[in-house]
Write an enzyme that holds these catalytic residues in place. Sequence first.
Site, PDB file in Angstrom:
ATOM      1  N   CYS A 150      73.691  24.930  -4.107  1.00  0.00           N
ATOM      2  CA  CYS A 150      74.521  26.041  -3.621  1.00  0.00           C
ATOM      3  C   CYS A 150      75.186  26.800  -4.699  1.00  0.00           C
ATOM      4  O   CYS A 150      75.540  28.058  -4.677  1.00  0.00           O
ATOM      5  CB  CYS A 150      75.613  25.546  -2.792  1.00  0.00           C
ATOM      6  SG  CYS A 150      74.826  24.815  -1.279  1.00  0.00           S
ATOM      7  N   TYR A 151      75.316  26.322  -5.926  1.00  0.00           N
ATOM      8  CA  TYR A 151      76.072  27.020  -7.034  1.00  0.00           C
ATOM      9  C   TYR A 151      74.987  27.719  -7.988  1.00  0.00           C
ATOM     10  O   TYR A 151      75.626  28.317  -8.829  1.00  0.00           O
ATOM     11  CB  TYR A 151      76.707  25.934  -7.775  1.00  0.00           C
ATOM     12  CG  TYR A 151      75.999  24.785  -8.691  1.00  0.00           C
ATOM     13  CD1 TYR A 151      75.094  25.137  -9.819  1.00  0.00           C
ATOM     14  CD2 TYR A 151      75.757  23.646  -8.193  1.00  0.00           C
ATOM     15  CE1 TYR A 151      74.586  24.212 -10.672  1.00  0.00           C
ATOM     16  CE2 TYR A 151      74.745  22.523  -8.936  1.00  0.00           C
ATOM     17  CZ  TYR A 151      74.300  23.121 -10.034  1.00  0.00           C
ATOM     18  OH  TYR A 151      73.633  21.836 -10.708  1.00  0.00           O
TER      19      TYR A 151
END
Length: 364
Positions: A150-151
Site C-alpha cells: 500500500c505504500y
Amino acid sequence: MTAYLHTIATATPEHAYAQEAVGQWMQGLARDERQRRLLKALYRSSGIDTRHACITGFGRDFFARGERGELIEPGTGTRNAIYTEEARPLGVDAGRRLLAQLPEVAPSDVTHVVTASCTGFFNPGLDYYLVRDLGLPAATERYHLGFMGCYAAFPALRMAAHFCRANPQANVLVLCLELCSLHIQLGGSEDQLLANALFADGAAAALVSARPPAAGRPALHLERFASALVPEGEADMAWSIGDHGFDIALSSYVPKILGANIAEVVDGALADAGRRRGEIDTWAVHPGGKSILDQVERSLSLRPEQLAASRRVLRDFGNMSSATILFVLHDLLAEPAGDGQQICSMAFGPGLTVELALLSQLRG
C-alpha cells in the site's frame, strides 16, 4: 531542483459492487454462525459503500462449481492470467487520461515511466505497454517497483523527484495499479476475511516534473519524503504467494499498533523538516481501513475535516493498495485551497512500514 506533481488521473474497472451486497454474499458462505456474525460486523463497520473489481460478480463468477456444488478456488496461475489481461488496458486508460489533462506535455516529452504494483506479474510489463500504447519515445527510461504494497506510491514519487532534480527537463509518468480482487479467498482465517472486506481494484497515474505549474493549474510541490519502520508490526501485515492467490496476514491489531506509534513517527519526520504538527493544514492518509483512519485521527489529535478526503476515497472505492493514496491526492487537487497549503501524506504497508511525504499545494 524543485519537483512538482502536476496532475493525477484515476481509473477503475467497469464492475462496481455495493459493499452491502458483497457482505451478504459472503455471509451466505460462512461456515458457522460465529463466522456469519463476524462477517456481518466487518462489512457494516468497514466505512466502504462501493468497490470496483476486474472480476464479475465479485466472487460469484470467479469460483467454479464442483460436482457437489461446492465452490472451487482458481489457482494462482489463473488469477495472474486475469491480471495480465486486465492490467494493461486499465493502466493505459489511466495514462491516456493523465496526458489528456496536460496539453502542454506531449507523449514525446515523457522521459521516464515508473510503475508500481503488488497484485500480479507479467513481462513485458505495464511500463512497456505504457510506452508502446501511449506513443512515448522508445528511449523512455522504465522502472518497476513490485510487491511493496500500500505504500508503494511514495517510493515511486520519490524516485520521480530524484529524476527531475537530476534532469530539469525530465517528465516522469508514475502509475500505481492494483487488482486486489484477484486474491479473494474463501479460507476461514480472520485475516483473509478482513482482506476480502477491504480490498478493491484501481489505477492512478501522476505526472512529475521540475517545470513550474501552468498559470491557474493546481499542483503539488514535492518537498520532502521520509520512511520509518514499526518492527513490532512485522508479523501483522505481510503476504506471500500461495497456490490460490496471495496469502495475506492482516491482523486486526494493525490499527492499534499504528495508533501507538504514529505520533512519534510523524513528529520525528516533521521535526527533521523544521515543522510541527500544528502547521499542517491537511492530512492525506492512506485509508487502509476505517479503524486505521480512526486511530490516526485520534493519535494525531486531528479534526474530522482534515481526513475528509481519505474517508471519502475509502467510502467510494475501498482499499486499492498502492493506488489509493493517489486517489486521495487527486481529490485534494480538485478542492479549492489557498496557495501554499501544507499537506502531510502517509501510507502503511508490510514491515510494518510507514512512508510519508510533505507537500505544499500550489494554485498556479
